[in-house]
Structure formats: structure tokens, C-alpha cells
Design a protein around this motif. Structure first.
Motif, PDB file in Angstrom:
ATOM      1  N   MET A  33       0.753  -1.564   0.130  1.00  0.00           N
ATOM      2  CA  MET A  33       0.032  -0.177   0.003  1.00  0.00           C
ATOM      3  C   MET A  33       1.000   1.389  -0.079  1.00  0.00           C
ATOM      4  SD  MET A  33      -2.676  -1.252  -0.261  1.00  0.00           S
ATOM      5  CE  MET A  33      -3.702   0.783   0.633  1.00  0.00           C
ATOM      6  N   GLN A  34       1.395   1.681  -1.694  1.00  0.00           N
ATOM      7  CA  GLN A  34       2.202   3.387  -1.338  1.00  0.00           C
ATOM      8  C   GLN A  34       2.066   3.572  -1.751  1.00  0.00           C
ATOM      9  OE1 GLN A  34       5.112  -1.232  -2.449  1.00  0.00           O
ATOM     10  NE2 GLN A  34       7.069   0.942  -2.137  1.00  0.00           N
ATOM     11  N   ASN A  35       2.008   4.830  -2.308  1.00  0.00           N
ATOM     12  CA  ASN A  35       2.048   6.132  -2.773  1.00  0.00           C
ATOM     13  C   ASN A  35       2.303   5.741  -4.673  1.00  0.00           C
ATOM     14  OD1 ASN A  35       2.031   7.776  -0.268  1.00  0.00           O
ATOM     15  ND2 ASN A  35       3.891   8.236  -0.896  1.00  0.00           N
ATOM     16  N   TYR A  36       2.762   4.403  -4.627  1.00  0.00           N
ATOM     17  CA  TYR A  36       3.137   4.856  -6.289  1.00  0.00           C
ATOM     18  C   TYR A  36       1.875   4.114  -5.961  1.00  0.00           C
ATOM     19  CZ  TYR A  36       4.354   2.502 -10.651  1.00  0.00           C
ATOM     20  OH  TYR A  36       4.970   1.342 -11.768  1.00  0.00           O
ATOM     21  N   PHE A  37       0.810   3.499  -6.110  1.00  0.00           N
ATOM     22  CA  PHE A  37      -0.492   2.530  -6.230  1.00  0.00           C
ATOM     23  C   PHE A  37      -1.291   3.201  -5.811  1.00  0.00           C
ATOM     24  CE2 PHE A  37       2.812  -1.039  -5.749  1.00  0.00           C
ATOM     25  CZ  PHE A  37       2.987  -1.265  -7.405  1.00  0.00           C
ATOM     26  N   SER A  38      -1.541   4.172  -5.184  1.00  0.00           N
ATOM     27  CA  SER A  38      -2.901   5.484  -4.603  1.00  0.00           C
ATOM     28  C   SER A  38      -3.680   5.086  -5.347  1.00  0.00           C
ATOM     29  CB  SER A  38      -2.131   7.127  -4.095  1.00  0.00           C
ATOM     30  OG  SER A  38      -1.764   7.619  -5.270  1.00  0.00           O
ATOM     31  N   SER A  39      -3.762   5.584  -6.524  1.00  0.00           N
ATOM     32  CA  SER A  39      -5.101   5.159  -7.475  1.00  0.00           C
ATOM     33  C   SER A  39      -5.606   4.493  -7.586  1.00  0.00           C
ATOM     34  CB  SER A  39      -4.595   6.050  -9.142  1.00  0.00           C
ATOM     35  OG  SER A  39      -3.708   4.782  -9.864  1.00  0.00           O
ATOM     36  N   ILE A  40      -4.400   3.151  -7.236  1.00  0.00           N
ATOM     37  CA  ILE A  40      -5.755   1.994  -7.034  1.00  0.00           C
ATOM     38  C   ILE A  40      -5.880   1.727  -5.722  1.00  0.00           C
ATOM     39  CG2 ILE A  40      -5.135  -0.788  -7.221  1.00  0.00           C
ATOM     40  CD1 ILE A  40      -3.070  -0.066  -9.422  1.00  0.00           C
ATOM     41  N   ALA A  41      -5.146   1.793  -4.771  1.00  0.00           N
ATOM     42  CA  ALA A  41      -5.469   1.481  -3.074  1.00  0.00           C
ATOM     43  C   ALA A  41      -6.454   2.799  -3.106  1.00  0.00           C
ATOM     44  CB  ALA A  41      -3.972   1.954  -2.776  1.00  0.00           C
ATOM     45  N   ASN A  42      -6.658   3.772  -3.184  1.00  0.00           N
ATOM     46  CA  ASN A  42      -7.293   4.647  -2.352  1.00  0.00           C
ATOM     47  C   ASN A  42      -8.722   4.146  -2.442  1.00  0.00           C
ATOM     48  OD1 ASN A  42      -5.295   6.178  -1.850  1.00  0.00           O
ATOM     49  ND2 ASN A  42      -6.297   8.101  -3.477  1.00  0.00           N
ATOM     50  N   PRO A  43      -9.504   3.402  -3.640  1.00  0.00           N
ATOM     51  CA  PRO A  43     -10.869   3.195  -3.015  1.00  0.00           C
ATOM     52  C   PRO A  43     -10.594   2.075  -1.715  1.00  0.00           C
ATOM     53  CG  PRO A  43     -10.197   2.873  -5.510  1.00  0.00           C
ATOM     54  CD  PRO A  43      -9.124   3.342  -4.468  1.00  0.00           C
ATOM     55  N   ILE A  44      -9.768   1.343  -1.360  1.00  0.00           N
ATOM     56  CA  ILE A  44      -9.955   0.222  -0.474  1.00  0.00           C
ATOM     57  C   ILE A  44      -9.242   0.645   0.459  1.00  0.00           C
ATOM     58  CG2 ILE A  44     -10.387  -1.908  -1.917  1.00  0.00           C
ATOM     59  CD1 ILE A  44      -7.125  -2.256  -0.903  1.00  0.00           C
ATOM     60  N   LEU A  45      -9.266   2.222   0.138  1.00  0.00           N
ATOM     61  CA  LEU A  45      -8.916   2.670   2.500  1.00  0.00           C
ATOM     62  C   LEU A  45      -9.769   2.178   3.323  1.00  0.00           C
ATOM     63  CD1 LEU A  45      -6.812   5.798   0.980  1.00  0.00           C
ATOM     64  CD2 LEU A  45      -5.670   3.361   2.143  1.00  0.00           C
TER      65      LEU A  45
END
Length: 201
Positions: A33-45
Motif C-alpha cells: 500500500m504505497q504511494n506508487y499505487f495510490s490510484s488503485i489503493a485509495n478506493p479500498i482505504l
């Protein structure tokens, strides 16, 4: 663009076998869960934060992984396959998303390929902790999460795979992994399932 299952496509759509995690022998793996993947990760935060809190409340250790490359010696096939688009250590993209509920005592495992087990000592650390089960969350569902789940299974760990606290580029890839996991590698869970199980006193 990131996707997790929505209300019209619950995790039990793919569920074949049912089992609940045992808090006494379980660890939560939060994958990349890194900044590089933020667009993918944000919806599941939100779902991931709920999962982390549920696990903390049940005294389940939380382990984060961080994907990074320190030199060409550790680029491996990823550099070729992704045309040089890799995560370089020391850059903002390599850092864990700051809004994650990460505590100072949480273990952070650095890795440089899809699997959180390859050349990381993760297996040895889990064994030392008495861990026999892992719950897999994070990104990307079909790459690092799936590879880590498969490796955990073949190394003898019971695997639980979160349907709503993992994400990837689209629902097709996400659901393909859920089908594969349910068929041969992992018990599927979601926030509600974990809430029901881990909240039981």
C-alpha cells in the motif's frame, strides 16, 4: 479505476469452502500500500482501515510489505516486463501511504518481486511468531497479493484472502483472482465476515 467487489457482486459469489480465521494463530498481511499505487489503493482505504482495526482489536499482528528496488542487481524480470517502470527505493512513490493506520511496532517487510516470501525471511518470522494463518490484503489483487497468497499456501500457511480490501486495475482481473483463490488456495473473507468473526468474545 481500482476495483473491489461491490454489493451486487459479493465475495461469496465465488466461495467454495468456508472457514474463519483463528486470531490466536493469524497475521494480517498488508501488501504494497504505497504511494506508487495510490490510484488503485485509495478506493479500498476505508475497507482496509476497517480490516486493520478489526485485526488489532483481536490482537492479530499487522505486517506491511513495501515493494522497492535498490539497484539494478535486484531488478529481475520486473524491469524487462514493465519496460523499466519500477519502484525505486528512496523515492516518494516507494513510501507507504501516510493515511494508513501503521504503528511503530508493525513489521515492514521489503521485497523486490511479486512474492512477499522471496528473499525476505517472512516465512521464518511468521514461524517464530507462531503464525499458521495469514489474511491477505492490499494491492495489486492479481499480482503481489495473489502471488503472496499462493506462496503462503504452498509453504503450509492457511490463507484467507480479502475480497474488499484488495484492489487492482479492473473488476475483471480482481474477480479472476478471487475465483482462483477460492478454487485452490484461500478462504475468501470481507470486512463484514471479519467483523462477525473477530468481534465474537
Amino acid at each position: 479505476m481500482a476495483s473491489s467487489l461491490n454489493k451486487s457482486s459479493p465475495y461469496n459469489k465465488y466461495e467454495i469452502r468456508k472457514r474463519n480465521p483463528d486470531p490466536k494463530s493469524c497475521a494480517l498481511l498488508v501488501i504494497d500500500m504505497q504511494n506508487y499505487f495510490s490510484s488503485i489503493a485509495n478506493p479500498i482505504l476505508s475497507n482496509l482501515s476497517t480490516t486493520i482495526q478489526l485485526c488489532r482489536n483481536a490482537s492479530i499482528p499487522v505486517i506491511f510489505t513495501r515493494h522497492c528496488h535498490k539497484s539494478p542487481a535486484d531488478y529481475g524480470m520486473l524491469y524487462e516486463y514493465w519496460n523499466g517502470d519500477i519502484i525505486h527505493d528512496g523515492t516518494p512513490e516507494a513510501e507507504l501511504i501516510p493515511t494508513l493506520d501503521r504503528k511503530a511496532e508493525d513489521m515492514v517487510v521489503e521485497k523486490n518481486t511479486y512474492s512477499a516470501f522471496r528473499n525476505t525471511q517472512l516465512e521464518e518470522k511468521l514461524v517464530e511468531m507462531g503464525i499458521k494463518e495469514v489474511i491477505v490484503t492490499g494491492v495489486m489483487t492479481n499480482l503481489c497479493c495473489e502471488t503472496t497468497a499462493r506462496e503462503a499456501f504452498v509453504r503450509g500457511f492457511r490463507v484467507f484472502f480479502s475480497a474488499d480490501a484488495t484492489a487492482t486495475l479492473n473488476s475483471e482481473l480482481h474477480e479472476a483472482t478471487l475465483k482462483n483463490m477460492a478454487y485452490g488456495f484461500a478462504y475468501l473473507v470481507d470486512c463484514q465476515r471479519l467483523r462477525d468473526v473477530l468481534s465474537v468474545k
